[in-house]
Design a protein around this motif. Structure first.
Motif, PDB file in Angstrom:
ATOM      1  N   ASN A 195     -39.859  76.414  -7.547  1.00  0.00           N
ATOM      2  CA  ASN A 195     -40.620  77.491  -8.405  1.00  0.00           C
ATOM      3  C   ASN A 195     -39.835  77.099  -9.734  1.00  0.00           C
ATOM      4  OD1 ASN A 195     -41.311  80.023  -9.356  1.00  0.00           O
ATOM      5  ND2 ASN A 195     -41.689  80.577  -6.959  1.00  0.00           N
ATOM      6  N   VAL A 196     -40.086  78.194 -10.702  1.00  0.00           N
ATOM      7  CA  VAL A 196     -39.742  78.178 -11.855  1.00  0.00           C
ATOM      8  C   VAL A 196     -38.321  78.969 -11.947  1.00  0.00           C
ATOM      9  CG1 VAL A 196     -40.125  78.694 -14.246  1.00  0.00           C
ATOM     10  CG2 VAL A 196     -42.176  78.235 -12.849  1.00  0.00           C
ATOM     11  N   PRO A 197     -37.211  78.120 -12.309  1.00  0.00           N
ATOM     12  CA  PRO A 197     -35.880  78.765 -12.281  1.00  0.00           C
ATOM     13  C   PRO A 197     -35.879  79.623 -13.308  1.00  0.00           C
ATOM     14  CG  PRO A 197     -35.954  76.415 -13.053  1.00  0.00           C
ATOM     15  CD  PRO A 197     -37.253  76.678 -12.488  1.00  0.00           C
ATOM     16  N   GLY A 198     -35.181  80.673 -13.303  1.00  0.00           N
ATOM     17  CA  GLY A 198     -35.023  81.811 -14.216  1.00  0.00           C
ATOM     18  C   GLY A 198     -36.010  82.706 -14.271  1.00  0.00           C
ATOM     19  N   TYR A 199     -36.531  83.051 -15.400  1.00  0.00           N
ATOM     20  CA  TYR A 199     -37.300  84.234 -15.582  1.00  0.00           C
ATOM     21  C   TYR A 199     -38.871  83.753 -15.819  1.00  0.00           C
ATOM     22  CZ  TYR A 199     -33.798  87.706 -15.374  1.00  0.00           C
ATOM     23  OH  TYR A 199     -32.793  88.522 -14.960  1.00  0.00           O
ATOM     24  N   HIS A 200     -39.682  84.093 -15.354  1.00  0.00           N
ATOM     25  CA  HIS A 200     -40.976  83.658 -15.380  1.00  0.00           C
ATOM     26  C   HIS A 200     -41.934  85.104 -15.561  1.00  0.00           C
ATOM     27  CE1 HIS A 200     -44.886  81.345 -13.630  1.00  0.00           C
ATOM     28  NE2 HIS A 200     -45.196  81.760 -14.882  1.00  0.00           N
ATOM     29  N   GLU A 201     -42.479  85.421 -16.933  1.00  0.00           N
ATOM     30  CA  GLU A 201     -43.259  86.486 -16.855  1.00  0.00           C
ATOM     31  C   GLU A 201     -44.788  86.478 -17.507  1.00  0.00           C
ATOM     32  OE1 GLU A 201     -39.594  89.453 -18.243  1.00  0.00           O
ATOM     33  OE2 GLU A 201     -39.942  87.300 -19.081  1.00  0.00           O
ATOM     34  N   HIS A 202     -45.648  87.395 -17.241  1.00  0.00           N
ATOM     35  CA  HIS A 202     -46.911  87.683 -17.713  1.00  0.00           C
ATOM     36  C   HIS A 202     -47.269  88.992 -18.139  1.00  0.00           C
ATOM     37  CE1 HIS A 202     -48.722  83.730 -15.221  1.00  0.00           C
ATOM     38  NE2 HIS A 202     -47.657  83.611 -16.021  1.00  0.00           N
ATOM     39  N   PHE A 203     -48.063  88.847 -19.040  1.00  0.00           N
ATOM     40  CA  PHE A 203     -48.286  90.155 -19.613  1.00  0.00           C
ATOM     41  C   PHE A 203     -49.915  90.378 -19.719  1.00  0.00           C
ATOM     42  CE2 PHE A 203     -49.578  92.473 -23.827  1.00  0.00           C
ATOM     43  CZ  PHE A 203     -48.902  93.516 -23.675  1.00  0.00           C
ATOM     44  N   ILE A 204     -50.363  91.769 -19.554  1.00  0.00           N
ATOM     45  CA  ILE A 204     -51.561  92.250 -19.825  1.00  0.00           C
ATOM     46  C   ILE A 204     -51.412  93.539 -20.642  1.00  0.00           C
ATOM     47  CG2 ILE A 204     -51.647  93.289 -17.831  1.00  0.00           C
ATOM     48  CD1 ILE A 204     -54.718  92.569 -17.663  1.00  0.00           C
ATOM     49  N   THR A 205     -52.391  93.707 -21.536  1.00  0.00           N
ATOM     50  CA  THR A 205     -52.635  94.980 -22.243  1.00  0.00           C
ATOM     51  C   THR A 205     -53.130  96.272 -21.451  1.00  0.00           C
ATOM     52  OG1 THR A 205     -54.668  94.456 -22.915  1.00  0.00           O
ATOM     53  CG2 THR A 205     -52.816  93.832 -24.413  1.00  0.00           C
ATOM     54  N   ASP A 206     -52.856  97.396 -21.683  1.00  0.00           N
ATOM     55  CA  ASP A 206     -53.334  98.453 -20.973  1.00  0.00           C
ATOM     56  C   ASP A 206     -54.881  98.701 -20.803  1.00  0.00           C
ATOM     57  OD1 ASP A 206     -50.775  99.408 -19.854  1.00  0.00           O
ATOM     58  OD2 ASP A 206     -50.946 101.280 -21.293  1.00  0.00           O
ATOM     59  N   ASP A 207     -55.377  98.410 -21.625  1.00  0.00           N
ATOM     60  CA  ASP A 207     -56.956  98.169 -21.690  1.00  0.00           C
ATOM     61  C   ASP A 207     -57.478  97.119 -21.001  1.00  0.00           C
ATOM     62  OD1 ASP A 207     -56.623  95.973 -23.408  1.00  0.00           O
ATOM     63  OD2 ASP A 207     -57.258  97.142 -25.257  1.00  0.00           O
ATOM     64  N   ARG A 208     -56.596  96.190 -20.529  1.00  0.00           N
ATOM     65  CA  ARG A 208     -57.042  94.980 -19.474  1.00  0.00           C
ATOM     66  C   ARG A 208     -57.960  94.045 -20.231  1.00  0.00           C
ATOM     67  NH1 ARG A 208     -53.218  97.419 -17.773  1.00  0.00           N
ATOM     68  NH2 ARG A 208     -53.209  98.826 -15.801  1.00  0.00           N
ATOM     69  N   LEU A 209     -57.610  94.102 -21.589  1.00  0.00           N
ATOM     70  CA  LEU A 209     -58.522  93.061 -22.245  1.00  0.00           C
ATOM     71  C   LEU A 209     -57.816  91.780 -22.836  1.00  0.00           C
ATOM     72  CD1 LEU A 209     -60.787  95.653 -24.477  1.00  0.00           C
ATOM     73  CD2 LEU A 209     -61.419  94.597 -22.449  1.00  0.00           C
ATOM     74  N   GLY A 210     -56.896  91.670 -22.584  1.00  0.00           N
ATOM     75  CA  GLY A 210     -55.840  90.645 -23.264  1.00  0.00           C
ATOM     76  C   GLY A 210     -54.463  90.390 -22.486  1.00  0.00           C
ATOM     77  N   GLY A 211     -53.860  89.155 -23.007  1.00  0.00           N
ATOM     78  CA  GLY A 211     -52.667  88.855 -22.167  1.00  0.00           C
ATOM     79  C   GLY A 211     -52.350  87.406 -22.176  1.00  0.00           C
ATOM     80  N   GLY A 212     -51.372  87.103 -21.233  1.00  0.00           N
ATOM     81  CA  GLY A 212     -50.897  85.721 -21.189  1.00  0.00           C
ATOM     82  C   GLY A 212     -49.426  85.371 -20.550  1.00  0.00           C
ATOM     83  N   HIS A 213     -49.128  84.027 -20.656  1.00  0.00           N
ATOM     84  CA  HIS A 213     -47.700  83.845 -20.105  1.00  0.00           C
ATOM     85  C   HIS A 213     -46.876  84.059 -21.353  1.00  0.00           C
ATOM     86  CE1 HIS A 213     -44.801  80.893 -18.273  1.00  0.00           C
ATOM     87  NE2 HIS A 213     -44.342  80.876 -19.699  1.00  0.00           N
ATOM     88  N   ILE A 214     -45.777  84.889 -21.116  1.00  0.00           N
ATOM     89  CA  ILE A 214     -44.948  85.486 -21.992  1.00  0.00           C
ATOM     90  C   ILE A 214     -43.867  84.326 -22.648  1.00  0.00           C
ATOM     91  CG2 ILE A 214     -43.004  86.753 -22.431  1.00  0.00           C
ATOM     92  CD1 ILE A 214     -44.389  89.101 -20.586  1.00  0.00           C
ATOM     93  N   GLN A 215     -43.924  84.224 -24.018  1.00  0.00           N
ATOM     94  CA  GLN A 215     -42.998  83.396 -24.620  1.00  0.00           C
ATOM     95  C   GLN A 215     -41.748  84.257 -25.301  1.00  0.00           C
ATOM     96  OE1 GLN A 215     -45.488  81.293 -27.529  1.00  0.00           O
ATOM     97  NE2 GLN A 215     -45.146  79.541 -26.248  1.00  0.00           N
ATOM     98  N   GLU A 216     -42.256  85.450 -25.737  1.00  0.00           N
ATOM     99  CA  GLU A 216     -41.173  86.405 -26.066  1.00  0.00           C
ATOM    100  C   GLU A 216     -41.749  87.734 -26.389  1.00  0.00           C
ATOM    101  OE1 GLU A 216     -38.196  87.455 -26.494  1.00  0.00           O
ATOM    102  OE2 GLU A 216     -37.533  85.872 -27.541  1.00  0.00           O
ATOM    103  N   TYR A 217     -40.845  88.740 -26.114  1.00  0.00           N
ATOM    104  CA  TYR A 217     -41.335  90.415 -26.474  1.00  0.00           C
ATOM    105  C   TYR A 217     -40.213  91.114 -26.853  1.00  0.00           C
ATOM    106  CZ  TYR A 217     -39.806  91.111 -21.714  1.00  0.00           C
ATOM    107  OH  TYR A 217     -38.828  91.119 -20.395  1.00  0.00           O
ATOM    108  N   GLN A 218     -40.528  92.274 -27.218  1.00  0.00           N
ATOM    109  CA  GLN A 218     -39.648  93.408 -27.661  1.00  0.00           C
ATOM    110  C   GLN A 218     -40.267  94.595 -27.172  1.00  0.00           C
ATOM    111  OE1 GLN A 218     -38.436  95.153 -31.656  1.00  0.00           O
ATOM    112  NE2 GLN A 218     -36.681  94.334 -31.054  1.00  0.00           N
ATOM    113  N   VAL A 219     -39.723  95.323 -26.149  1.00  0.00           N
ATOM    114  CA  VAL A 219     -40.201  96.651 -25.675  1.00  0.00           C
ATOM    115  C   VAL A 219     -39.808  97.835 -26.681  1.00  0.00           C
ATOM    116  CG1 VAL A 219     -40.254  98.325 -23.546  1.00  0.00           C
ATOM    117  CG2 VAL A 219     -39.775  95.715 -23.439  1.00  0.00           C
ATOM    118  N   LYS A 220     -40.700  98.556 -27.024  1.00  0.00           N
ATOM    119  CA  LYS A 220     -40.273  99.664 -27.846  1.00  0.00           C
ATOM    120  C   LYS A 220     -39.870 101.057 -27.047  1.00  0.00           C
ATOM    121  CE  LYS A 220     -42.260 102.869 -31.458  1.00  0.00           C
ATOM    122  NZ  LYS A 220     -43.475 103.161 -32.212  1.00  0.00           N
ATOM    123  N   SER A 221     -40.567 101.095 -25.912  1.00  0.00           N
ATOM    124  CA  SER A 221     -40.188 102.214 -25.124  1.00  0.00           C
ATOM    125  C   SER A 221     -41.030 102.029 -23.655  1.00  0.00           C
ATOM    126  CB  SER A 221     -40.618 103.775 -25.505  1.00  0.00           C
ATOM    127  OG  SER A 221     -41.847 103.741 -26.031  1.00  0.00           O
ATOM    128  N   GLY A 222     -40.548 102.665 -22.446  1.00  0.00           N
ATOM    129  CA  GLY A 222     -41.132 102.513 -21.251  1.00  0.00           C
ATOM    130  C   GLY A 222     -40.093 102.394 -20.135  1.00  0.00           C
TER     131      GLY A 222
END
Length: 261
Positions: A195-222
């Motif tokens: 498998n992929v060692p470490g962290y493997h993450e994908h993202f999709i927007t709430d409107d389900r119209l965009g996303g992808g394999h994550i390279q970086e992010y910053q959460v504002k709240s949630g």
């Protein structure tokens, strides 16, 4: 609890610690995986496992589609295809995958995120509440993001090139001030190649119209939900491509690191 967790979580410290102690030695759940990451690295881009079959093994996961035609993200028993143009579509049950990881999501910990948190800090939080690096973790984040940077490998045609060459042409996208969902797994280092060692993450927007394999992010709240998983079932293909592939190259770790950037 560390200063980091105290800054991003307003939940009572003793409750979180009690959850951690209670699940210290249990780790429920099972991951179902079709094929191997080393096969994907080697250019095995076609499988026979359908989306319908994936959903028989879990309601939460990630992966890709045949011919590397987009990233796969699954949650709440729904599967979406994140395309190389940055768009997202609901996957059809008859579509197939050459590599995917699924589980029945059973979070043990849920924490509010009330201040901006980087991807690295999120990983520190998971590592604190699931301190053993020898077990899998399933991680879900629902929230508002200051930004999410993603990439998606474009659809491939035969003869297939190794994945380290394909990723050199991958487009990247940045979603700013976006609400959405992150689906991810933390995999032990000793599963490198499987498998992929470490962290493997994908993202999709709430409107389900965009996303992808994550390279970086910053959460504002949630909020973040964490579930520990102690069992792994691997369904290895029997296709000619898989049977003929070199699944144990000397540079597998470096290759995975390059393809997951």
């Amino acid at each position: 609890m560390s200063r980091l967790t105290a800054q991003v979580c307003d939940c009572p410290v003793h409750v979180a610690n009690a959850f951690q102690r209670y699940h210290q030695e249990t780790g429920e759940g099972e991951i179902y995986q079709t094929s191997l990451m080393s096969a994907l690295i080697a250019g095995v881009y076609e499988g026979t496992t359908t989306i319908k079959e994936l959903l028989e093994h879990g309601d939460f996961g990630l992966g890709t589609f045949n011919q590397l035609d987009g990233e796969l993200i699954a949650f709440d028993s729904e599967v979406f295809q994140l395309k190389s143009d940055g768009s997202a579509n609901r996957a059809r049950h008859e579509q197939c995958t050459p590599f995917a990881v699924m589980t029945w999501f059973k979070p043990e910990i849920e924490l509010p995120l009330v201040r901006p948190v980087s991807r690295e800090q999120i990983h520190q939080i998971v590592n604190e509440f699931a301190p053993s690096q020898n077990l899998f973790c399933a991680v879900r984040i629902d929230g508002e993001f200051n930004f999410v940077r993603t990439r998606t490998v474009p659809k491939q045609e035969r003869p297939y090139r190794p994945m380290v060459e394909v990723v050199e042409e991958q487009p990247t996208f940045t979603f700013e001030n976006a609400k959405g969902v992150v689906v991810g797994f933390r995999t032990p280092e000793y599963f490198t190649g499987i498998n992929v060692p470490g962290y493997h993450e994908h993202f999709i927007t709430d409107d389900r119209l965009g996303g992808g394999h994550i390279q970086e992010y910053q959460v504002k709240s949630g909020k973040i939900q964490i579930g520990r998983v102690s069992k792994l079932f691997i369904d290895t293909p029997t296709t000619v491509d898989f049977l003929d592939a070199n699944l144990n190259p000397e540079d597998i770790q470096a290759a995975i690191e390059k393809t997951e950037q």
